[in-house]
Design a protein around this motif. Structure first.
Motif, PDB file in Angstrom:
ATOM      1  N   HIS A 157       0.851  -1.199   0.000  1.00  0.00           N
ATOM      2  CA  HIS A 157       0.000   0.000   0.000  1.00  0.00           C
ATOM      3  C   HIS A 157       0.881   1.241   0.000  1.00  0.00           C
ATOM      4  O   HIS A 157       1.913   1.271   0.683  1.00  0.00           O
ATOM      5  N   CYS A 158       0.464   2.240  -0.756  1.00  0.00           N
ATOM      6  CA  CYS A 158       1.201   3.502  -0.820  1.00  0.00           C
ATOM      7  C   CYS A 158       0.194   4.653  -0.778  1.00  0.00           C
ATOM      8  O   CYS A 158      -0.791   4.650  -1.531  1.00  0.00           O
ATOM      9  N   ALA A 159       0.460   5.603   0.106  1.00  0.00           N
ATOM     10  CA  ALA A 159      -0.409   6.765   0.248  1.00  0.00           C
ATOM     11  C   ALA A 159       0.400   8.038   0.032  1.00  0.00           C
ATOM     12  O   ALA A 159       1.469   8.210   0.641  1.00  0.00           O
ATOM     13  N   ALA A 160      -0.126   8.907  -0.819  1.00  0.00           N
ATOM     14  CA  ALA A 160       0.532  10.192  -1.093  1.00  0.00           C
ATOM     15  C   ALA A 160      -0.107  11.285  -0.264  1.00  0.00           C
ATOM     16  O   ALA A 160      -1.339  11.360  -0.176  1.00  0.00           O
ATOM     17  N   SER A 161       0.720  12.118   0.342  1.00  0.00           N
ATOM     18  CA  SER A 161       0.217  13.234   1.126  1.00  0.00           C
ATOM     19  C   SER A 161       0.969  14.502   0.733  1.00  0.00           C
ATOM     20  O   SER A 161       1.942  14.453  -0.019  1.00  0.00           O
ATOM     21  N   GLY A 162       0.497  15.630   1.262  1.00  0.00           N
ATOM     22  CA  GLY A 162       1.167  16.889   0.963  1.00  0.00           C
ATOM     23  C   GLY A 162       0.412  17.737  -0.033  1.00  0.00           C
ATOM     24  O   GLY A 162       0.971  18.647  -0.642  1.00  0.00           O
ATOM     25  N   GLY A 163      -0.857  17.424  -0.188  1.00  0.00           N
ATOM     26  CA  GLY A 163      -1.687  18.275  -1.032  1.00  0.00           C
ATOM     27  C   GLY A 163      -1.478  18.069  -2.520  1.00  0.00           C
ATOM     28  O   GLY A 163      -1.830  18.933  -3.324  1.00  0.00           O
ATOM     29  N   VAL A 164      -0.908  16.937  -2.897  1.00  0.00           N
ATOM     30  CA  VAL A 164      -0.664  16.691  -4.316  1.00  0.00           C
ATOM     31  C   VAL A 164      -1.962  16.378  -5.040  1.00  0.00           C
ATOM     32  O   VAL A 164      -2.840  15.676  -4.514  1.00  0.00           O
ATOM     33  N   THR A 165      -2.103  16.920  -6.226  1.00  0.00           N
ATOM     34  CA  THR A 165      -3.284  16.676  -7.051  1.00  0.00           C
ATOM     35  C   THR A 165      -2.834  16.344  -8.471  1.00  0.00           C
ATOM     36  O   THR A 165      -1.667  16.486  -8.815  1.00  0.00           O
ATOM     37  N   ASN A 166      -3.780  15.929  -9.269  1.00  0.00           N
ATOM     38  CA  ASN A 166      -3.511  15.613 -10.678  1.00  0.00           C
ATOM     39  C   ASN A 166      -2.306  14.690 -10.844  1.00  0.00           C
ATOM     40  O   ASN A 166      -1.329  15.019 -11.516  1.00  0.00           O
ATOM     41  N   ARG A 181      -5.515   1.751  -7.938  1.00  0.00           N
ATOM     42  CA  ARG A 181      -5.343   3.057  -7.324  1.00  0.00           C
ATOM     43  C   ARG A 181      -6.690   3.673  -7.007  1.00  0.00           C
ATOM     44  O   ARG A 181      -7.698   3.384  -7.666  1.00  0.00           O
ATOM     45  N   ASP A 182      -6.678   4.517  -6.007  1.00  0.00           N
ATOM     46  CA  ASP A 182      -7.861   5.266  -5.608  1.00  0.00           C
ATOM     47  C   ASP A 182      -7.534   6.740  -5.834  1.00  0.00           C
ATOM     48  O   ASP A 182      -6.775   7.331  -5.072  1.00  0.00           O
ATOM     49  N   ASN A 183      -8.088   7.306  -6.878  1.00  0.00           N
ATOM     50  CA  ASN A 183      -7.761   8.687  -7.227  1.00  0.00           C
ATOM     51  C   ASN A 183      -8.235   9.673  -6.162  1.00  0.00           C
ATOM     52  O   ASN A 183      -7.603  10.699  -5.933  1.00  0.00           O
ATOM     53  N   ALA A 184      -9.330   9.361  -5.530  1.00  0.00           N
ATOM     54  CA  ALA A 184      -9.868  10.269  -4.514  1.00  0.00           C
ATOM     55  C   ALA A 184      -8.972  10.313  -3.270  1.00  0.00           C
ATOM     56  O   ALA A 184      -8.861  11.349  -2.618  1.00  0.00           O
ATOM     57  N   LYS A 185      -8.362   9.184  -2.954  1.00  0.00           N
ATOM     58  CA  LYS A 185      -7.533   9.093  -1.751  1.00  0.00           C
ATOM     59  C   LYS A 185      -6.041   9.210  -2.052  1.00  0.00           C
ATOM     60  O   LYS A 185      -5.226   9.245  -1.131  1.00  0.00           O
ATOM     61  N   ASN A 186      -5.677   9.261  -3.318  1.00  0.00           N
ATOM     62  CA  ASN A 186      -4.256   9.299  -3.709  1.00  0.00           C
ATOM     63  C   ASN A 186      -3.485   8.108  -3.144  1.00  0.00           C
ATOM     64  O   ASN A 186      -2.410   8.262  -2.556  1.00  0.00           O
ATOM     65  N   THR A 187      -4.065   6.940  -3.310  1.00  0.00           N
ATOM     66  CA  THR A 187      -3.392   5.730  -2.859  1.00  0.00           C
ATOM     67  C   THR A 187      -3.269   4.742  -4.016  1.00  0.00           C
ATOM     68  O   THR A 187      -4.037   4.797  -4.979  1.00  0.00           O
ATOM     69  N   VAL A 188      -2.296   3.860  -3.884  1.00  0.00           N
ATOM     70  CA  VAL A 188      -2.128   2.807  -4.880  1.00  0.00           C
ATOM     71  C   VAL A 188      -1.685   1.544  -4.155  1.00  0.00           C
ATOM     72  O   VAL A 188      -0.814   1.584  -3.292  1.00  0.00           O
TER      73      VAL A 188
END
Length: 116
Positions: free
Chosen positions: A21-30, A71-78
């Motif tokens: 599991h990988c989660a992106a944070s820091g306000g990244v979009t697109n 991936r979950d685009n809404a949660k920024n996870t893959v």
């Protein structure tokens, strides 16, 4: 600042399964693409699987039919579901994201060891 947090690695017997599991944070979009790479000792880092924001997926030939990326685009996870693991899958697995207009970001890596 964009950060990636990975989890789910570990030791598994041949034929077993793991889910990364990988989660992106820091306000990244697109985020154009989210993917998983791996690097075994003495080898170059290689693409394992990647998924674009439109759902297009790419897999390394060696993992087709055994690994599934989602991936979950809404949660920024893959996630990477890995089944029928083999000794050759032993490596450090890295998450990577490619945001629109920003440099690619890599996770810190998580160890996957397949051994009896």
């Amino acid at each position: 600042q964009v950060q990636l947090v990975e989890s789910g690695g570990g030791l598994v017997q041949p034929g077993g399964s793991l889910r990364l599991h990988c989660a992106a944070s820091g306000g990244v979009t697109n985020i154009l693409a989210m993917g998983w790479y791996r690097q075994a000792p003495g080898k170059q880092r290689e693409l394992v699987a990647s998924e674009t924001n439109s759902g297009r997926t790419i897999y390394a030939d060696s993992v087709k039919g055994r690994f599934t990326i989602s991936r979950d685009n809404a949660k920024n996870t893959v996630d990477l579901q890995m089944n029928s693991l083999q000794a050759e899958d032993t490596a450090v697995y890295f998450c990577k994201i490619d945001p629109l207009g920003r440099p690619a970001t890599w996770g810190q890596g998580t160890q996957v060891t397949v051994s009896s």
